[in-house]
Scaffold this motif. Structure first.
Motif, PDB file in Angstrom:
ATOM      1  N   ALA A  14       0.863  -1.180   0.000  1.00  0.00           N
ATOM      2  CA  ALA A  14       0.000   0.000   0.000  1.00  0.00           C
ATOM      3  C   ALA A  14       0.895   1.224   0.000  1.00  0.00           C
ATOM      4  N   ILE A  15       0.532   2.220  -0.784  1.00  0.00           N
ATOM      5  CA  ILE A  15       1.330   3.440  -0.869  1.00  0.00           C
ATOM      6  C   ILE A  15       0.408   4.655  -0.821  1.00  0.00           C
ATOM      7  N   GLY A  16       0.870   5.681  -0.116  1.00  0.00           N
ATOM      8  CA  GLY A  16       0.104   6.915  -0.035  1.00  0.00           C
ATOM      9  C   GLY A  16       0.999   8.073   0.333  1.00  0.00           C
ATOM     10  N   GLY A  17       0.469   9.258   0.127  1.00  0.00           N
ATOM     11  CA  GLY A  17       1.227  10.443   0.486  1.00  0.00           C
ATOM     12  C   GLY A  17       0.385  11.688   0.352  1.00  0.00           C
ATOM     13  N   ASP A  18       0.802  12.724   1.042  1.00  0.00           N
ATOM     14  CA  ASP A  18       0.088  13.999   0.975  1.00  0.00           C
ATOM     15  C   ASP A  18       0.550  14.797  -0.242  1.00  0.00           C
ATOM     16  N   HIS A  19       0.105  16.040  -0.324  1.00  0.00           N
ATOM     17  CA  HIS A  19       0.433  16.892  -1.460  1.00  0.00           C
ATOM     18  C   HIS A  19       1.939  17.080  -1.642  1.00  0.00           C
ATOM     19  N   ALA A  20       2.675  17.201  -0.549  1.00  0.00           N
ATOM     20  CA  ALA A  20       4.124  17.394  -0.641  1.00  0.00           C
ATOM     21  C   ALA A  20       4.832  16.115  -1.075  1.00  0.00           C
ATOM     22  N   GLY A  21       4.248  14.990  -0.767  1.00  0.00           N
ATOM     23  CA  GLY A  21       4.829  13.713  -1.151  1.00  0.00           C
ATOM     24  C   GLY A  21       4.323  13.181  -2.474  1.00  0.00           C
ATOM     25  N   TYR A  22       3.281  13.807  -3.007  1.00  0.00           N
ATOM     26  CA  TYR A  22       2.633  13.296  -4.222  1.00  0.00           C
ATOM     27  C   TYR A  22       3.592  13.036  -5.388  1.00  0.00           C
ATOM     28  N   PRO A  23       4.448  13.978  -5.776  1.00  0.00           N
ATOM     29  CA  PRO A  23       5.308  13.693  -6.934  1.00  0.00           C
ATOM     30  C   PRO A  23       6.188  12.453  -6.729  1.00  0.00           C
ATOM     31  N   LEU A  24       6.806  12.323  -5.568  1.00  0.00           N
ATOM     32  CA  LEU A  24       7.654  11.154  -5.311  1.00  0.00           C
ATOM     33  C   LEU A  24       6.811   9.895  -5.166  1.00  0.00           C
ATOM     34  N   LYS A  25       5.659  10.002  -4.528  1.00  0.00           N
ATOM     35  CA  LYS A  25       4.755   8.847  -4.405  1.00  0.00           C
ATOM     36  C   LYS A  25       4.393   8.304  -5.773  1.00  0.00           C
ATOM     37  N   GLN A  26       4.122   9.186  -6.724  1.00  0.00           N
ATOM     38  CA  GLN A  26       3.760   8.756  -8.069  1.00  0.00           C
ATOM     39  C   GLN A  26       4.903   8.016  -8.752  1.00  0.00           C
ATOM     40  N   VAL A  27       6.111   8.532  -8.619  1.00  0.00           N
ATOM     41  CA  VAL A  27       7.275   7.867  -9.212  1.00  0.00           C
ATOM     42  C   VAL A  27       7.440   6.473  -8.615  1.00  0.00           C
ATOM     43  N   VAL A  28       7.356   6.381  -7.286  1.00  0.00           N
ATOM     44  CA  VAL A  28       7.519   5.091  -6.615  1.00  0.00           C
ATOM     45  C   VAL A  28       6.397   4.135  -7.014  1.00  0.00           C
ATOM     46  N   THR A  52      -1.442  17.543  -6.217  1.00  0.00           N
ATOM     47  CA  THR A  52      -0.655  18.377  -5.311  1.00  0.00           C
ATOM     48  C   THR A  52      -1.538  19.367  -4.540  1.00  0.00           C
ATOM     49  N   ALA A  53      -2.860  19.189  -4.603  1.00  0.00           N
ATOM     50  CA  ALA A  53      -3.765  20.037  -3.817  1.00  0.00           C
ATOM     51  C   ALA A  53      -3.526  19.761  -2.336  1.00  0.00           C
ATOM     52  N   ARG A  54      -3.473  20.805  -1.535  1.00  0.00           N
ATOM     53  CA  ARG A  54      -3.167  20.660  -0.107  1.00  0.00           C
ATOM     54  C   ARG A  54      -4.104  19.660   0.569  1.00  0.00           C
ATOM     55  N   CYS A  55      -3.498  18.812   1.387  1.00  0.00           N
ATOM     56  CA  CYS A  55      -4.237  17.808   2.160  1.00  0.00           C
ATOM     57  C   CYS A  55      -3.406  17.467   3.389  1.00  0.00           C
ATOM     58  N   ASP A  56      -3.903  16.591   4.230  1.00  0.00           N
ATOM     59  CA  ASP A  56      -3.275  16.325   5.523  1.00  0.00           C
ATOM     60  C   ASP A  56      -2.623  14.944   5.569  1.00  0.00           C
ATOM     61  N   TYR A  57      -1.333  14.918   5.909  1.00  0.00           N
ATOM     62  CA  TYR A  57      -0.567  13.675   5.925  1.00  0.00           C
ATOM     63  C   TYR A  57      -1.141  12.584   6.831  1.00  0.00           C
ATOM     64  N   PRO A  58      -1.765  12.895   7.987  1.00  0.00           N
ATOM     65  CA  PRO A  58      -2.277  11.787   8.804  1.00  0.00           C
ATOM     66  C   PRO A  58      -3.302  10.927   8.069  1.00  0.00           C
ATOM     67  N   ASP A  59      -4.066  11.534   7.164  1.00  0.00           N
ATOM     68  CA  ASP A  59      -5.078  10.775   6.421  1.00  0.00           C
ATOM     69  C   ASP A  59      -4.449   9.644   5.612  1.00  0.00           C
ATOM     70  N   PHE A  60      -3.271   9.870   5.088  1.00  0.00           N
ATOM     71  CA  PHE A  60      -2.620   8.878   4.240  1.00  0.00           C
ATOM     72  C   PHE A  60      -1.843   7.854   5.059  1.00  0.00           C
ATOM     73  N   ALA A  61      -1.337   8.274   6.212  1.00  0.00           N
ATOM     74  CA  ALA A  61      -0.732   7.310   7.132  1.00  0.00           C
ATOM     75  C   ALA A  61      -1.804   6.331   7.595  1.00  0.00           C
ATOM     76  N   ILE A  62      -2.997   6.842   7.866  1.00  0.00           N
ATOM     77  CA  ILE A  62      -4.123   5.985   8.276  1.00  0.00           C
ATOM     78  C   ILE A  62      -4.539   5.066   7.131  1.00  0.00           C
ATOM     79  N   ALA A  63      -4.676   5.610   5.936  1.00  0.00           N
ATOM     80  CA  ALA A  63      -5.137   4.809   4.794  1.00  0.00           C
ATOM     81  C   ALA A  63      -4.193   3.650   4.493  1.00  0.00           C
ATOM     82  N   VAL A  64      -2.896   3.913   4.495  1.00  0.00           N
ATOM     83  CA  VAL A  64      -1.918   2.859   4.240  1.00  0.00           C
ATOM     84  C   VAL A  64      -1.927   1.845   5.383  1.00  0.00           C
ATOM     85  N   SER A  65      -1.949   2.328   6.607  1.00  0.00           N
ATOM     86  CA  SER A  65      -1.962   1.435   7.770  1.00  0.00           C
ATOM     87  C   SER A  65      -3.209   0.557   7.789  1.00  0.00           C
ATOM     88  N   ARG A  66      -4.341   1.122   7.410  1.00  0.00           N
ATOM     89  CA  ARG A  66      -5.594   0.355   7.349  1.00  0.00           C
ATOM     90  C   ARG A  66      -5.435  -0.872   6.454  1.00  0.00           C
TER      91      ARG A  66
END
Length: 169
Positions: A14-28, A52-66
């Motif tokens: 499972a992979i996820g990331g916020d707006h700041a991580g989006y470009p690297l997340k896509q490459v990975v 790259t629209a602003r969003c909150d990193y905890p949401d993606f940590a939760i989604a991947v962990s789920r």
């Protein structure tokens, strides 16, 4: 999307990331789906974000962990600007052992010794080539439950189970 073949030892990631991580997340994510990763990765679950629209990193940590807790994924990767935020957030979830790794040694050693199941990386800290090397080290590693490693992991899991009571206050 989930590989149900029990004889297949390839990882479900499972992979996820916020707006700041989006470009690297896509490459990975694109590389994980490529033929070069086929021996390591059975399938990839993209937990967002999709821009790259602003969003909150905890949401993606939760989604991947789920996905890991539900048994849909074996390992997770989360990306934010620094890697710190997603690491802090993911480690709040029981059963998740996440670490920020910006080098290959920590990425494989964290799995081998500490049974790390979530890799956290900073999209504003490292480039895509290094990130891919780190991801390959993380996914290629297996937990080696030697006596000292298992003893330490058992202590970590006891802290998790006790919560604040582990402080003895």
């Amino acid at each position: 999307m989930i590989d149900q073949n029990p004889s297949d030892d390839r990882l479900r990631v499972a992979i996820g990331g916020d707006h700041a991580g989006y470009p690297l997340k896509q490459v990975v994510a694109e590389q994980l789906a490529a033929v070069s990763y086929a021996t390591l990765v059975g399938n990839v679950i993209d937990c967002g974000t999709d821009s790259t629209a602003r969003c909150d990193y905890p949401d993606f940590a939760i989604a991947v962990s789920r996905e890991i807790i539900l048994g849909n994924a074996d390992r997770g990767i989360v990306v934010c600007g620094s890697g710190v935020g997603v690491s802090v957030a993911a480690n709040k979830i029981p059963g998740i052992r996440a670490a920020i790794c910006h080098d290959t040694y920590s990425a494989h050693q964290g799995v081998e010794h500490d049974d790390m199941n979530v890799l956290c990386i900073g999209g504003r800290i490292i480039g895509s080539e290094l990130a891919l090397e780190i991801v390959r080290a993380f996914l290629g590693a297996r937990y080696t439950p030697g006596e000292r490693h298992q003893r330490r992991l058992d202590k970590v899991m006891e802290i998790e189970a006790q919560g604040r009571d582990a402080l003895g206050l």
